[in-house]
Design an enzyme around this catalytic site. Sequence first.
Site, short mmCIF file in Angstrom:
data_model
loop_
_atom_site.label_atom_id
_atom_site.label_comp_id
_atom_site.label_asym_id
_atom_site.label_seq_id
_atom_site.Cartn_x
_atom_site.Cartn_y
_atom_site.Cartn_z
N ASP A 25 0.84 -1.21 0.00
CA ASP A 25 0.00 0.00 0.00
C ASP A 25 0.87 1.25 0.00
O ASP A 25 1.98 1.24 0.52
CB ASP A 25 -0.90 -0.03 1.25
CG ASP A 25 -2.03 0.98 1.16
OD1 ASP A 25 -2.30 1.47 0.04
OD2 ASP A 25 -2.62 1.29 2.20
N HIS A 42 2.85 3.76 -8.94
CA HIS A 42 2.70 2.33 -9.25
C HIS A 42 3.96 1.79 -9.95
O HIS A 42 4.39 0.67 -9.71
CB HIS A 42 1.47 2.08 -10.12
CG HIS A 42 0.17 2.41 -9.41
ND1 HIS A 42 -0.10 1.98 -8.14
CD2 HIS A 42 -0.92 3.11 -9.82
CE1 HIS A 42 -1.31 2.40 -7.78
NE2 HIS A 42 -1.83 3.09 -8.78
N LEU A 136 11.93 -19.92 -5.31
CA LEU A 136 10.86 -19.07 -4.74
C LEU A 136 9.56 -19.20 -5.53
O LEU A 136 9.58 -19.21 -6.77
CB LEU A 136 11.33 -17.61 -4.77
CG LEU A 136 10.29 -16.56 -4.38
CD1 LEU A 136 10.01 -16.60 -2.88
CD2 LEU A 136 10.73 -15.16 -4.79
C1 FPP Z 1 -1.67 0.40 -3.47
O1 FPP Z 1 -1.32 1.70 -3.69
C2 FPP Z 1 -1.16 -0.53 -4.43
C3 FPP Z 1 -1.88 -1.19 -5.39
C4 FPP Z 1 -3.11 -0.72 -6.03
C5 FPP Z 1 -1.43 -2.51 -5.80
C6 FPP Z 1 0.04 -2.68 -6.00
C7 FPP Z 1 0.45 -2.44 -7.40
C8 FPP Z 1 1.75 -2.31 -7.78
C9 FPP Z 1 2.87 -2.40 -6.82
C10 FPP Z 1 2.12 -2.04 -9.19
C11 FPP Z 1 1.72 -3.04 -10.23
C12 FPP Z 1 1.77 -4.46 -9.84
C13 FPP Z 1 2.48 -5.44 -10.46
C14 FPP Z 1 2.40 -6.85 -9.98
C15 FPP Z 1 3.36 -5.18 -11.61
P1 FPP Z 1 -2.48 2.78 -3.58
O2 FPP Z 1 -2.69 3.30 -4.97
O3 FPP Z 1 -3.68 2.20 -2.93
O4 FPP Z 1 -1.80 3.84 -2.65
P2 FPP Z 1 -2.54 4.96 -1.78
O5 FPP Z 1 -3.37 4.22 -0.74
O6 FPP Z 1 -1.41 5.71 -1.17
O7 FPP Z 1 -3.37 5.78 -2.72
#
Ligand code: FPP
Length: 248
Positions: A25, A42, A136
């Site tokens: 997150d 992201h 892994l």
């Molecule tokens: C949360 O950040 C994260 C996600 C929506 C999912 C994780 C996605 C990635 C790390 C990138 C793409 C994934 C892969 C497997 C290539 P948020 O947007 O909810 O953050 P915030 O709460 O600060 O807005």
Amino acid sequence: MDSYKELLKLIDRKRLPQHIAIIMDGNGRWAKKHNCRRIVGHLEGTKAIRKIVEFCRETGIKILTLFAFSTENWDRPKREVYALMNLLSRFLRQEINNFQKNNIKLLAFGQIERLPTKVRIELAKTIDATRGNRGLILNLALSYGGREEIVHACREIARQVSNRRKKAEDINEEFFNNYLYTTGLPDPDLLIRTSGEFRISNFLLWQIAYSEIYVTPVLWPDFNRQELLLALIDYQRRERRFGKVKNG
Ligand code: FPP
């Protein structure tokens, strides 16, 4: 780097968690903090995934489960969903050689059928190519929701009972486990959540019954080897009793 080496010395390699699950997150907050678009967060988050996968492989962690896209994430603006799906398929295309070289096996679970065709194709290709790898296991939760998973399992079991292939009396915890998306894998020993929220957010509701939970304020794009070492040190300081008493 020096403090990284010092931290590394504190780890007992014989007591590593075999399964780590992470709620990644904070990409959006990272982007805001750096005055850039959410997608840049992201993108940086994807770089963090690469580092953490490498660390887990080197350290001998058996399974790394990442919450990459939730059922709720479909409700984000279309542009962001599209960008996330693009990042995902690019990640798979770019990592397939690395997975092969480093004996990493890719798995994915969730409502995979909801993903765009091009992502499903890359996923199927990578899962198939890495099927025989024994290092892994990188397990991606995609279009995943814990409640949906439980409802899905109940529906399947109800079908078996109504077809008289199973009896209601056959249903116990072990049986139920066989109908979850994660069947065949041990439950996570350690659940990490970045960016400081003390929430489970519908992740692995059944499987984390006895997982140790570690919450760090670090935003996911800033989560690195050192931060994971801190989580492992914290984990190793804990006494896991699984509801029993010490020496009981
Ligand atoms: C949360 O950040 C994260 C996600 C929506 C999912 C994780 C996605 C990635 C790390 C990138 C793409 C994934 C892969 C497997 C290539 P948020 O947007 O909810 O953050 P915030 O709460 O600060 O807005």
